[in-house]
Design an enzyme around this catalytic site. Structure first.
Site, short mmCIF file in Angstrom:
data_model
loop_
_atom_site.label_atom_id
_atom_site.label_comp_id
_atom_site.label_asym_id
_atom_site.label_seq_id
_atom_site.Cartn_x
_atom_site.Cartn_y
_atom_site.Cartn_z
N CYS A 44 0.85 -1.19 0.00
CA CYS A 44 0.00 0.00 0.00
C CYS A 44 0.89 1.25 0.00
O CYS A 44 2.00 1.24 0.52
CB CYS A 44 -0.90 0.00 1.23
SG CYS A 44 -2.07 1.41 1.24
N ASP A 46 0.42 3.77 1.67
CA ASP A 46 0.37 4.35 3.01
C ASP A 46 1.77 4.65 3.56
O ASP A 46 2.64 3.78 3.54
CB ASP A 46 -0.37 3.38 3.95
CG ASP A 46 -0.76 4.01 5.27
OD1 ASP A 46 0.14 4.48 6.00
OD2 ASP A 46 -1.96 4.04 5.58
N ARG A 48 2.88 4.80 6.41
CA ARG A 48 3.29 4.06 7.60
C ARG A 48 3.77 2.65 7.31
O ARG A 48 4.10 1.89 8.23
CB ARG A 48 2.12 4.00 8.59
CG ARG A 48 1.66 5.37 9.06
CD ARG A 48 0.30 5.29 9.70
NE ARG A 48 -0.73 4.87 8.74
CZ ARG A 48 -2.01 4.69 9.04
NH1 ARG A 48 -2.42 4.87 10.29
NH2 ARG A 48 -2.88 4.34 8.12
N HIS A 100 -2.25 -4.00 4.94
CA HIS A 100 -2.06 -3.60 6.34
C HIS A 100 -3.41 -3.29 6.97
O HIS A 100 -4.31 -2.76 6.32
CB HIS A 100 -1.13 -2.38 6.44
CG HIS A 100 -1.70 -1.13 5.85
ND1 HIS A 100 -2.25 -0.12 6.61
CD2 HIS A 100 -1.85 -0.72 4.57
CE1 HIS A 100 -2.68 0.86 5.83
NE2 HIS A 100 -2.46 0.52 4.58
N CYS A 103 -6.16 0.01 6.74
CA CYS A 103 -5.96 0.58 5.40
C CYS A 103 -7.13 1.48 4.99
O CYS A 103 -8.29 1.04 4.96
CB CYS A 103 -5.80 -0.56 4.39
SG CYS A 103 -5.43 0.02 2.72
CO CO Z 1 -3.48 1.19 2.93
#
Ligand code: CO
Length: 212
Positions: A44, A46, A48, A100, A103
């Site tokens: 992803c 993302d 993090r 994750h 998400c």
């Molecule tokens: Co995500």
């Protein structure tokens, strides 16, 4: 004047170079010579979930593709190009789809709010819900349903990866290539192996199996 986040990046880069050279004076010489990563990571976007960092790998060890909610969409030229290069040129041994918990893309797919263009991307995740409607509809606790949806999304993406012509051709040519599905937990840093592994196309539904 206080230094902005943006301005500080160049300084951080200088410090990083210094540290790298202290640890290994040949680091950049080695990097400049080429790469031979053994793993393609599809994760992803993302912020993090930094691919290299959470599995403790060094530059040069992991080839990375990231998008919203770690999707394997068969018309995505970007993903296909990365996959093709990784499998056919770099000859990676493993491809991992890593989702994750928490998400945002998967969460958006659970709801009905429209976010604009991204709705069309999120639609692919909604399909995952529809395939697994019986299981997901039975989970009444929202956070549990969300977590399971994240896991099922990864499982479906691994199947989608196995269905690509790129992966099936590699298997047909007896190339060693395994594909796997993981979920990363933001709250404790752990990676959970979903035990969805393929190294041939025999477990795909017959209609997806490509033959010569
Ligand atoms: Co995500």
């Amino acid at each position: 004047m206080e230094k902005s986040f943006y301005q500080s990046l160049f300084e951080k880069n200088e410090k990083w170079i210094e540290k790298r050279l202290t640890d290994d004076p040949d680091f950049f010489k080695r990097m400049a010579r080429g790469q031979s990563p053994q793993l393609l990571w599809i994760g992803c976007a993302d912020s993090r979930v930094p691919a290299n960092e959470i599995i403790g790998t060094e530059p040069g060890e992991v080839f990375v593709h990231r998008n919203i909610a770690n999707l394997v969409v068969h018309t995505d030229m970007n993903m296909l190009s990365v996959l093709d290069y990784a499998v056919n040129v770099l000859k990676v041994k493993h491809v991992v789809v890593c989702g994750h918990y928490g998400c945002g893309g998967v969460q958006a797919a659970m709801g009905n709010k429209s976010y604009g263009v991204i709705d069309n991307w999120i639609r692919h995740i909604k399909d995952v819900y529809r395939f697994h409607k019986d299981e997901l509809d039975q989970i009444h606790q929202e956070d549990q349903k969300f977590n399971r949806f994240v896991e099922l999304n990864v499982v479906e993406q691994v199947f989608d990866l196995a269905k690509t012509s790129i992966v099936q051709n590699a298997w047909k040519n007896d190339q060693k290539l395994s594909i796997h599905g993981w979920v990363y937990s933001l709250s404790d840093g752990k990676i959970i192996d979903l035990n969805v592994n393929f190294n041939n196309n025999s477990e795909l539904h017959k209609v997806y199996q490509l033959k010569n």
